[in-house]
Design an enzyme around this catalytic site. Structure first.
Site, PDB file in Angstrom:
ATOM      1  CB  ALA A 185      -0.929   0.001   1.213  1.00  0.00           C
ATOM      2  CG  MET A 186       2.092   5.415  -1.678  1.00  0.00           C
ATOM      3  SD  MET A 186       3.716   5.355  -0.870  1.00  0.00           S
ATOM      4  CE  MET A 186       3.991   7.098  -0.565  1.00  0.00           C
ATOM      5  CG  ASN A 242      -0.630   8.019  -2.377  1.00  0.00           C
ATOM      6  OD1 ASN A 242       0.554   8.196  -2.585  1.00  0.00           O
ATOM      7  ND2 ASN A 242      -1.303   7.005  -2.904  1.00  0.00           N
ATOM      8  CD  GLU A 267       0.371   2.144   3.858  1.00  0.00           C
ATOM      9  OE1 GLU A 267       0.851   3.283   3.686  1.00  0.00           O
ATOM     10  OE2 GLU A 267       1.059   1.109   3.802  1.00  0.00           O
ATOM     11  CG  HIS A 324       3.033   6.019   6.685  1.00  0.00           C
ATOM     12  ND1 HIS A 324       4.301   6.372   7.102  1.00  0.00           N
ATOM     13  CD2 HIS A 324       3.172   4.791   6.105  1.00  0.00           C
ATOM     14  CE1 HIS A 324       5.165   5.423   6.788  1.00  0.00           C
ATOM     15  NE2 HIS A 324       4.504   4.442   6.199  1.00  0.00           N
TER      16      HIS A 324
END
Length: 856
Positions: free
Chosen positions: A272-273, A275, A306, A309
């Site tokens: 996953a990222m 963003n 995530e 983050h």
């Protein structure tokens, strides 16, 4: 020529010169629906200030062509201003406006703007992936994390599409082009380029809201239309809300980015990222077939990772990629902390010990190991050092730090850090200073020994017993590999376990006593244990605070082999599993003894990760670490044992599912292969075992590997499963076949840039199988030759997958070691290729040592 590289010094020089005010990015994505179109039009308006008027710098862009460049109204000739992925900017003013129009390329490698056409319905999907330096593949940037700015995205796309970005999705406005509309997104909060995002296509969306202590957060969940029946939105929303509630309470800082969308996208390189407000995740996390609990536990950790983050990484971002470890290590620690306290996965730290932490131990014993805080002098170094040292070891070391300073002082420091550095770019030293203040602990020395040195320590008990079986002396001995000799300070638990009868003829391992000590240096005396009766099993690192390999004394190992499954709690059992596995890999425990331990105890294991990971580790040990002279006998024992475990497992249980998959992987006798065919055609049934689509591919691939099935059977199954998953699994099944023709076709697909990245990944996992050495012989040289150019022809991520997983490991021998030594001595291949070849060499050397030990 710098190419697409950027050095830390160049970034520091640019950051000292510039402040970036704002980006306006106009993207025309209407060409994505035309198969022959490979590019889209990107126009970037970049506003920034310069501290030294008259100075020069450069902007970053990776694009096939540049149409127009203007700087402060002055036209720059693209033919001379744009070269080597950089736009030269000279004669800067105090306040500047740069406008660049370029034709940027759609990607099939998961870097930049990835384009995917779903074979299930021919619908088109786009998504961006920008970490580390790939936003410049979609718009013109100053591509470094400390030049934050606000972003305004205007996206023109087919009117029936869905478009999502970091800011809330606006109502589209009809565009001049027929059938197209434009989404004018609101301006974002201040953020780094690498966490901006654009996701566009015919996505299916479902919506909810979270009401928290700081207000309302709109929630969106998206996937491809062909997957919408598999998106378990209620469960995803529950996890999202639980995580928000935990993090907002613990961090005492409002979620910074307004709304929170999670988009499940195809052919994704990463898990996953993060963003900002627009998280992208692998759509394999929306399973179409039954999966074990460990799958959902891991998915939960990805979701919470995530979200962590959003504060640590997005709100507060590292100055340069030297501190990339801190981003990922913190989110990794925080996701398990959140899982254990806020979700149904309250034994998450056991899963961490059984699975994730083991990947850190493995990486830390390879020649490519490096300090957690690596010296990332440029982007190429960042790419090489972005690994399980960053994630798994880093999270383990942060877990040790929390034990060292205490959870409340740690959180007190975090809360102060978020408030002080919101939307800014601190360095690790700033966090360390805050934690020293909140905890009263001196942490500079701790950081030096844990973050700036490599390697894992081994901790072992050393003792003498008196005539009554009590310890007359006891110490913890610490050692390190000669290449990484640092001895560290460890906060360590010691558990004493006795075998206790439950009165019904059964017994269990129960902890009699527990103490915590600080270990330092080569030997640490433990006077508290002098005079204490020796337990049936003594466990160093009980509670798993430390990051270290542990050893079991002779009595404890004997108890483990006999009674491992009788531990009352899952965490100490995980630590014993880990210790025994380390001893097997380190040629201190015979592979056949490890296999006996697994077959005797895995059927009673309660931790989901242990149930799924340990059989996979055992398969590797049997095929790679066992004595070749007795390997066929051990393989038969393993095959038979798995069949018994499968038939004895509770119907419909995770154990049954895992044992079925493991049995398929181990099957090689005629009787076992007949079982697999029977499971496929229904002539052999196991109560509670669903032969769903994913299980069918497991069985078909296992039969293809043994030569029982060929292209005809694979093609027939693909006719039934015309999804992208079906295509990927079919490619893996074809690659598994034990023929020279199948290997040649699979290898050609691996090195072909047009092969989609996820298909390439599945082939890399499948092509080189133990037991097929006769047809694999040419591929050592083919691999070494290809490694010279793979990074250039396939891109970093796709090439790295092949370099890491596509090495012909079954060819491991003394002769292979000598050939790899020659290659490593003379090679001019890229750093990434040399790294993975060096890792393969180390794994072969380890396996050969284990084989020798197993022969005793």
């Amino acid at each position: 020529m710098p190419g697409t590289n950027l050095t830390r010094d160049e970034a520091a020089t640019r950051a000292a010169l510039l402040d970036v005010t704002a980006y306006t990015v106009d993207l025309d994505l209407t060409s994505a629906t035309q198969p022959q179109e490979t590019t889209f039009v990107s126009t970037t308006t970049l506003e920034f200030t310069c501290r030294e008027p008259g100075a020069s710098t450069f902007a970053d862009l990776v694009a096939p062509s540049v149409r127009e460049i203007t700087l402060n109204g002055r036209t720059l000739d693209p033919a001379t201003a744009y070269a080597d992925s950089r736009i030269a900017l000279d004669g800067l003013e105090a306040t500047n406006t740069l406008v660049v129009t370029a034709d940027c390329a759609y990607s099939n490698t998961g870097e930049g703007l990835h384009r995917f056409v779903d074979p299930a319905d021919d619908k088109v999907y786009l998504y961006s992936q920008f970490e580390v330096p790939d936003a410049r593949r979609v718009f013109t940037t100053f591509e470094q994390p400390d030049l934050k700015a606000v972003f305004t995205f205007n996206v023109t796309a087919p009117s029936h599409w869905v478009v999502v970005s970091n800011a809330a999705t606006p109502e589209p406005v009809e565009a001049e082009q027929s059938g197209a509309s434009t989404w004018h997104f609101p301006t974002t909060k201040r953020m780094s380029t690498y966490i901006t995002a654009i996701v566009a296509g015919e996505y299916h969306g479902e919506f909810d809201t979270y009401e928290g202590k700081f207000g309302t957060i709109p929630l969106g969940h998206y996937c491809r239309q062909s997957l919408k029946e598999h998106m378990d939105t209620a469960e995803l929303v529950k996890l999202t809300k639980q995580s928000f509630e935990w993090f907002e309470e613990q961090f005492d800082y409002p979620y910074p980015f307004g709304k929170y969308d999670q988009l499940y996208v195809p052919e994704y390189n990463a898990g996953a990222m993060e963003n900002a407000g627009c998280v992208t995740l692998r759509d394999e996390y929306l399973p179409r077939s039954r999966q074990p609990r460990s799958f959902f536990e891991f998915r939960a950790s990805v979701i919470t990772h995530e979200m962590a983050h959003m504060w640590f990484g997005d709100l507060v971002t590292m100055k340069w990629w030297d501190d990339l470890w801190l981003n990922e290590s913190f989110a990794e620690w925080a996701c398990y902390w959140c899982e254990a306290n806020a979700t149904e996965f309250d034994d998450a730290w056991t899963g961490f010990a059984n699975a994730r932490k083991q990947t850190g131990y493995r990486a830390d014993q390879l020649p490519s190991t490096h300090p957690i805080a690596a010296d990332n002098v440029d982007l190429h170094a960042v790419e090489v050092n972005f690994d399980m040292i960053t994630y798994a070891k880093g999270a383990s070391v942060l877990k040790q730090l929390v034990a060292w300073v205490g959870i409340e002082p740690f959180l007190e420091g975090l809360r102060a850090y978020f408030k002080e550095w919101e939307y800014g770019n601190p360095e690790f030293k700033d966090l360390l200073m805050t934690l020293e203040k909140s905890s009263g602990r001196e942490l500079q020395g701790w950081a030096q020994e844990w973050l700036q040195t490599a390697g894992v320590n081994t901790l072992a008990p050393a003792f003498e017993l008196d005539g009554e079986g009590a310890y007359s002396s006891f110490s913890v001995e610490q050692s390190a590999h000669e290449d990484w000799p640092t001895l560290r300070r460890h906060r360590l638990g010691i558990g004493l376990y006795d075998t206790v009868s439950d009165g019904s003829g059964s017994s269990r391992l129960v902890r009699r006593d527990y103490l915590e000590i600080d270990v330092e240096g080569p030997s640490t005396d433990v006077p508290e244990l002098v005079g204490v009766k020796q337990p049936a099993l003594l466990l160093l690192n009980d509670e798993d605070h430390a990051y270290a390999k542990i050893r079991l004394d002779e009595r404890s190992l004997s108890t483990a082999i006999e009674s491992l499954s009788t531990f009352e709690d899952s965490l100490p059992r995980a630590l014993v599993w880990g210790a025994a596995w380390d001893m097997t890999r380190d040629a201190e425990m015979r592979t056949r003894d490890w296999a006996d331990l697994v077959l005797a105890n895995i059927g009673q294991e309660t931790d989901a990760w242990a149930v799924t990971r340990i059989p996979a580790s055992t398969a590797l040990a049997i095929n790679f670490y066992s004595d070749p002279a007795h390997r066929s006998e051990l393989k038969a024992t393993w095959e038979t044992g798995l069949r018994e475990l499968l038939l004895g497992a509770e119907p419909g249980s995770d154990h049954q599912l895992t044992f079925a998959r493991s049995y398929a992987g181990a099957a090689h006798s005629d009787a076992a292969l007949d079982d697999l065919i029977g499971l496929l055609d229904g002539s052999f049934t196991v109560e509670g075992l669903a032969i769903d689509q994913d299980m069918r591919w497991v069985l078909i691939t296992a039969l293809a590997k043994q030569g029982r099935f060929g292209d005809a059977e694979i093609d027939a199954e693909l006719e039934v499963d015309k999804t992208i998953s079906g295509k990927e699994q079919a490619a893996a099944a074809r690659a598994a076949q034990p023929t020279a023709e199948a290997k040649a076709a699979a290898w050609d697909a691996l090195v072909d840039p047009s092969t989609p990245n996820e298909t390439s990944r599945e082939i890399a996992f499948s092509i080189f199988r133990f037991g097929q050495e006769d047809v694999l012989e040419p591929y050592l040289e083919k691999f070494l030759e290809a490694s010279q150019t793979l990074v250039d022809t396939l891109g970093f991520h796709k090439a790295s997958t092949i370099l890491e997983y596509g090495f012909p490991r079954p060819l491991g021998s003394e002769a292979t070691l000598r050939r790899l030594d020659e290659w490593l001595t003379d090679s001019t291949a890229p750093m990434q290729a040399q790294r993975y070849v060096g890792e393969a060499r180390a794994e072969i050397a380890r396996a050969l040592a284990a084989q020798q030990h197993d022969a005793r």
